[in-house]
Write a protein that holds these residues in place. Structure first.
Motif, PDB file in Angstrom:
ATOM      1  N   ARG A 164       0.843  -1.204   0.000  1.00 48.70           N
ATOM      2  CA  ARG A 164       0.000   0.000   0.000  1.00 48.70           C
ATOM      3  C   ARG A 164       0.874   1.249   0.000  1.00 48.70           C
ATOM      4  NH1 ARG A 164      -3.427  -1.074   3.973  1.00 48.70           N
ATOM      5  NH2 ARG A 164      -5.241  -1.240   2.652  1.00 48.70           N
ATOM      6  N   ILE A 165       1.882   1.260   0.873  1.00 52.16           N
ATOM      7  CA  ILE A 165       2.756   2.430   0.996  1.00 52.16           C
ATOM      8  C   ILE A 165       3.558   2.626  -0.294  1.00 52.16           C
ATOM      9  CG2 ILE A 165       4.679   3.408   2.305  1.00 52.16           C
ATOM     10  CD1 ILE A 165       1.813   3.165   3.690  1.00 52.16           C
ATOM     11  N   TYR A 166       4.060   1.524  -0.806  1.00 49.46           N
ATOM     12  CA  TYR A 166       4.854   1.608  -2.040  1.00 49.46           C
ATOM     13  C   TYR A 166       4.006   2.150  -3.199  1.00 49.46           C
ATOM     14  CZ  TYR A 166       7.331   0.065  -6.201  1.00 49.46           C
ATOM     15  OH  TYR A 166       7.940   0.028  -7.432  1.00 49.46           O
ATOM     16  N   ARG A 167       2.788   1.634  -3.345  1.00 55.40           N
ATOM     17  CA  ARG A 167       1.926   2.065  -4.453  1.00 55.40           C
ATOM     18  C   ARG A 167       1.541   3.535  -4.305  1.00 55.40           C
ATOM     19  NH1 ARG A 167      -1.298  -3.570  -3.765  1.00 55.40           N
ATOM     20  NH2 ARG A 167      -0.045  -4.800  -5.237  1.00 55.40           N
ATOM     21  N   ASN A 199       8.156   7.388  -9.799  1.00 60.12           N
ATOM     22  CA  ASN A 199       9.509   6.912 -10.028  1.00 60.12           C
ATOM     23  C   ASN A 199       9.758   5.758  -9.063  1.00 60.12           C
ATOM     24  OD1 ASN A 199      12.483   6.932  -9.189  1.00 60.12           O
ATOM     25  ND2 ASN A 199      12.492   8.272 -10.980  1.00 60.12           N
ATOM     26  N   VAL A 200      10.171   4.606  -9.620  1.00 59.41           N
ATOM     27  CA  VAL A 200      10.319   3.416  -8.782  1.00 59.41           C
ATOM     28  C   VAL A 200      11.354   3.645  -7.676  1.00 59.41           C
ATOM     29  CG1 VAL A 200      11.164   1.037  -8.803  1.00 59.41           C
ATOM     30  CG2 VAL A 200       9.533   1.770 -10.524  1.00 59.41           C
ATOM     31  N   GLN A 201      12.483   4.230  -8.033  1.00 58.35           N
ATOM     32  CA  GLN A 201      13.558   4.406  -7.044  1.00 58.35           C
ATOM     33  C   GLN A 201      13.111   5.322  -5.904  1.00 58.35           C
ATOM     34  OE1 GLN A 201      16.620   2.731  -7.037  1.00 58.35           O
ATOM     35  NE2 GLN A 201      16.437   3.561  -4.973  1.00 58.35           N
ATOM     36  N   ASP A 202      12.499   6.433  -6.264  1.00 59.66           N
ATOM     37  CA  ASP A 202      12.016   7.366  -5.246  1.00 59.66           C
ATOM     38  C   ASP A 202      10.949   6.712  -4.381  1.00 59.66           C
ATOM     39  OD1 ASP A 202      12.201  10.434  -7.239  1.00 59.66           O
ATOM     40  OD2 ASP A 202      13.723   9.268  -6.169  1.00 59.66           O
ATOM     41  N   ALA A 203      10.064   5.934  -5.022  1.00 60.05           N
ATOM     42  CA  ALA A 203       8.993   5.271  -4.270  1.00 60.05           C
ATOM     43  C   ALA A 203       9.594   4.272  -3.283  1.00 60.05           C
ATOM     44  CB  ALA A 203       8.028   4.577  -5.222  1.00 60.05           C
ATOM     45  N   GLU A 204      10.617   3.555  -3.697  1.00 63.00           N
ATOM     46  CA  GLU A 204      11.261   2.602  -2.790  1.00 63.00           C
ATOM     47  C   GLU A 204      11.924   3.340  -1.620  1.00 63.00           C
ATOM     48  OE1 GLU A 204      13.884  -0.033  -4.882  1.00 63.00           O
ATOM     49  OE2 GLU A 204      12.211  -1.234  -5.653  1.00 63.00           O
ATOM     50  N   ASP A 205      12.600   4.449  -1.924  1.00 65.62           N
ATOM     51  CA  ASP A 205      13.242   5.227  -0.863  1.00 65.62           C
ATOM     52  C   ASP A 205      12.201   5.736   0.129  1.00 65.62           C
ATOM     53  OD1 ASP A 205      15.760   6.834  -2.995  1.00 65.62           O
ATOM     54  OD2 ASP A 205      15.647   4.835  -2.091  1.00 65.62           O
ATOM     55  N   GLN A 206      11.083   6.247  -0.403  1.00 71.44           N
ATOM     56  CA  GLN A 206      10.056   6.784   0.488  1.00 71.44           C
ATOM     57  C   GLN A 206       9.419   5.683   1.325  1.00 71.44           C
ATOM     58  OE1 GLN A 206       9.315   9.914   1.382  1.00 71.44           O
ATOM     59  NE2 GLN A 206       8.060   8.807   2.885  1.00 71.44           N
ATOM     60  N   THR A 207       9.261   4.507   0.732  1.00 68.03           N
ATOM     61  CA  THR A 207       8.692   3.383   1.481  1.00 68.03           C
ATOM     62  C   THR A 207       9.578   3.065   2.677  1.00 68.03           C
ATOM     63  OG1 THR A 207       7.767   2.510  -0.564  1.00 68.03           O
ATOM     64  CG2 THR A 207       7.887   0.997   1.292  1.00 68.03           C
ATOM     65  N   GLN A 208      10.883   3.060   2.464  1.00 74.86           N
ATOM     66  CA  GLN A 208      11.794   2.806   3.580  1.00 74.86           C
ATOM     67  C   GLN A 208      11.680   3.896   4.630  1.00 74.86           C
ATOM     68  OE1 GLN A 208      15.833   1.102   2.946  1.00 74.86           O
ATOM     69  NE2 GLN A 208      15.456   1.590   0.810  1.00 74.86           N
ATOM     70  N   GLU A 209      11.590   5.147   4.155  1.00 77.43           N
ATOM     71  CA  GLU A 209      11.470   6.270   5.081  1.00 77.43           C
ATOM     72  C   GLU A 209      10.237   6.141   5.961  1.00 77.43           C
ATOM     73  OE1 GLU A 209      14.729   8.421   4.950  1.00 77.43           O
ATOM     74  OE2 GLU A 209      12.962   9.132   6.035  1.00 77.43           O
ATOM     75  N   THR A 210       9.127   5.715   5.343  1.00 75.34           N
ATOM     76  CA  THR A 210       7.876   5.597   6.088  1.00 75.34           C
ATOM     77  C   THR A 210       8.018   4.559   7.198  1.00 75.34           C
ATOM     78  OG1 THR A 210       6.585   6.218   4.146  1.00 75.34           O
ATOM     79  CG2 THR A 210       5.427   5.037   5.897  1.00 75.34           C
ATOM     80  N   ALA A 225      -4.295   5.003   8.000  1.00 77.26           N
ATOM     81  CA  ALA A 225      -4.323   6.465   7.843  1.00 77.26           C
ATOM     82  C   ALA A 225      -2.995   7.082   8.270  1.00 77.26           C
ATOM     83  CB  ALA A 225      -5.476   7.058   8.660  1.00 77.26           C
ATOM     84  N   TRP A 226      -2.438   6.587   9.365  1.00 74.43           N
ATOM     85  CA  TRP A 226      -1.154   7.112   9.850  1.00 74.43           C
ATOM     86  C   TRP A 226      -0.047   6.857   8.835  1.00 74.43           C
ATOM     87  CZ3 TRP A 226       3.843   5.856  11.102  1.00 74.43           C
ATOM     88  CH2 TRP A 226       4.523   6.708  11.982  1.00 74.43           C
ATOM     89  N   MET A 227       0.012   5.627   8.341  1.00 83.86           N
ATOM     90  CA  MET A 227       1.072   5.261   7.387  1.00 83.86           C
ATOM     91  C   MET A 227       0.932   6.093   6.110  1.00 83.86           C
ATOM     92  SD  MET A 227       2.820   2.875   8.966  1.00 83.86           S
ATOM     93  CE  MET A 227       3.757   1.957   7.764  1.00 83.86           C
ATOM     94  N   LEU A 228      -0.305   6.256   5.638  1.00 87.19           N
ATOM     95  CA  LEU A 228      -0.514   7.018   4.400  1.00 87.19           C
ATOM     96  C   LEU A 228      -0.164   8.486   4.609  1.00 87.19           C
ATOM     97  CD1 LEU A 228      -3.840   5.529   2.970  1.00 87.19           C
ATOM     98  CD2 LEU A 228      -1.544   5.286   2.036  1.00 87.19           C
ATOM     99  N   THR A 229      -0.491   9.024   5.769  1.00 85.32           N
ATOM    100  CA  THR A 229      -0.182  10.430   6.034  1.00 85.32           C
ATOM    101  C   THR A 229       1.324  10.659   6.046  1.00 85.32           C
ATOM    102  OG1 THR A 229      -2.179  10.636   7.350  1.00 85.32           O
ATOM    103  CG2 THR A 229      -0.538  12.346   7.640  1.00 85.32           C
ATOM    104  N   VAL A 230       2.046   9.766   6.707  1.00 83.95           N
ATOM    105  CA  VAL A 230       3.508   9.898   6.764  1.00 83.95           C
ATOM    106  C   VAL A 230       4.085   9.780   5.351  1.00 83.95           C
ATOM    107  CG1 VAL A 230       5.626   8.779   7.559  1.00 83.95           C
ATOM    108  CG2 VAL A 230       3.710   9.088   9.127  1.00 83.95           C
ATOM    109  N   THR A 231       3.566   8.832   4.576  1.00 81.15           N
ATOM    110  CA  THR A 231       4.047   8.641   3.205  1.00 81.15           C
ATOM    111  C   THR A 231       3.765   9.892   2.382  1.00 81.15           C
ATOM    112  OG1 THR A 231       3.553   6.303   3.383  1.00 81.15           O
ATOM    113  CG2 THR A 231       3.827   7.178   1.165  1.00 81.15           C
ATOM    114  N   ARG A 232       2.563  10.388   2.504  1.00 87.48           N
ATOM    115  CA  ARG A 232       2.163  11.566   1.746  1.00 87.48           C
ATOM    116  C   ARG A 232       3.068  12.758   2.058  1.00 87.48           C
ATOM    117  NH1 ARG A 232      -0.836  16.085   3.020  1.00 87.48           N
ATOM    118  NH2 ARG A 232      -1.736  16.941   1.127  1.00 87.48           N
TER     119      ARG A 232
END
Lengths: 223, 156
Positions: free
Chosen positions: B19-22, B30-41, B60-67
């Motif tokens: 969910r976070i990755y998507r 961008n796949v690389q950026d999405a992977e980096d952000q997933t790790q950050e979350t 909701a918490w995970m999505l907010t942090v990702t956003r």
């Protein structure tokens, strides 16, 4: 029935290598946050200790003066009496003049001492009111004014100001104050900050306090 | 104790990683950026260790942090005048054109599209999640539907 967007997105997955990285993530070391919190707690304890010591000193001081060692207060009382004495044509020094009327001077000094904290509190309160008047602005669009207010608020639970975002498109106009460094999410604790904010910004309709790191809304209040 | 923590984290990971990755992919393109952000979350989760009332709260918490992380990354790229690198696998030519059209939309529009069409949030829920007004969310969805007819079509 699914849209093509859903079908396409279903095909996007975390890769096995990313999954492995995520599984092996470790909790960040607390070194970054703990020292600040420890320093903050230490500062708070120190402030309480100093405050108690100062309070105790003030309470003890009249006893020391009435024992005769506190010539300064007697001098003050004498200075207050000096204009009257000058009119009478007599000038006396604090030491000699204080002797026959020392009890009256001491009483006056004690009264002074009792009044002083009340006066100081009143002065501080007046200063605080002046501060509010200086901070007050009419429009939430006044960004520098908004930032000054956000910086002046006394946030609870270790939260400190990070940045603000203004919502000025349509009323009710909003202000998001982003905070960092805290942990608790006690809505009630933010009530004072929210009320002060709403009272200082003329056309502000709603204020929110938000955790800058997670985006979590800590508290929200409307006018 | 650490064994229990690991299993809790693993369970959370299995529930939320895709969910976070998507979501990150939808916003960043961008796949690389999405992977980096997933790790950050998930790092943020490990740092804060929030206590969730239920799965909806967790999501909701995970999505907010990702956003918020995605928005920070996009703003940083804007400030550095770096272009948005769209790099997403697309199978067919028909989808490719629409996907490219999707990523020509602003990130805020893509976010709303993803949260509504994929995550199933209502406009009111999206407004609450993103701090926007419901009317703004509705207009973004309406604009997206107009531009991305093929992508938003229900498969027969």
């Amino acid at each position: 029935m699914r849209t093509k967007y859903e079908d396409w997105m279903d095909r996007q997955h975390v890769s096995p290598s990313l999954h492995d990285k995520l599984m092996n993530l470790e909790q960040p070391t607390k070194g970054r946050g703990v020292p600040l919190r420890s320093l903050g707690a230490l500062a708070a304890v120190l402030a309480v200790v100093v405050g108690l010591w100062w309070f105790r000193l003030n309470r003890q001081f009249p006893d020391v003066r009435s024992a005769g060692a506190g010539a300064a207060l007697s001098e003050e009382a004498a200075v207050m009496e000096a204009p009257a004495q000058a009119e009478n044509g007599s000038v006396t020094t604090a030491g000699t003049a204080a002797a026959p009327e020392s009890s009256a001077y001491d009483e006056a000094a004690e009264d002074l001492e009792v009044e002083k904290p009340a006066q100081e509190a009143a002065v501080e309160e007046a200063a605080a009111e002046d501060d509010s008047e200086e901070l007050r602005i009419d429009y939430v669009g006044n960004a520098p004014g908004v930032v000054r207010i956000a910086l002046a608020l006394d946030y609870p639970d270790g939260w400190v100001y990070d940045h603000v975002e203004l919502q000025t498109d349509t009323p009710p106009y909003g202000l998001d104050i982003y905070l960092s460094g805290g942990t608790a999410q006690d809505e009630d604790a933010f009530t004072v900050c929210a009320e002060r904010c709403l009272s200082l910004i003329g056309n502000l309709g709603v204020v929110r306090f938000i955790d800058a790191e997670t985006g979590t809304v800590l508290a929200q209040q409307s006018k | 104790m650490s064994g229990k923590k690991d299993s809790d984290f693993e369970a959370l990971l299995l529930r939320q990683e895709n969910r976070i990755y998507r979501t990150a992919l939808a916003m960043l393109g961008n796949v690389q950026d999405a992977e980096d952000q997933t790790q950050e979350t998930f790092l943020k989760y490990l740092e804060k260790r929030p206590v969730f009332q239920n799965t909806a709260h967790e999501t909701a918490w995970m999505l907010t942090v990702t956003r918020n992380g995605c928005i920070s990354r996009l703003r940083l790229k804007e400030r550095q005048n770096l272009p948005l690198e769209v790099d997403i696998p697309t199978p067919g030519p028909e989808e490719r054109e629409e996907i490219e059209e999707l990523f020509r939309l602003p990130a805020e529009d893509r976010e709303v599209i993803h949260l509504h069409y994929y995550e199933g949030y209502s406009t009111e829920e999206i407004a609450k999640l993103t701090g926007s007004k419901p009317a703004t969310v509705r207009s973004r969805l309406s604009r997206a539907r107009g531009k991305l007819r093929v992508l938003m079509e229900v498969d027969s």
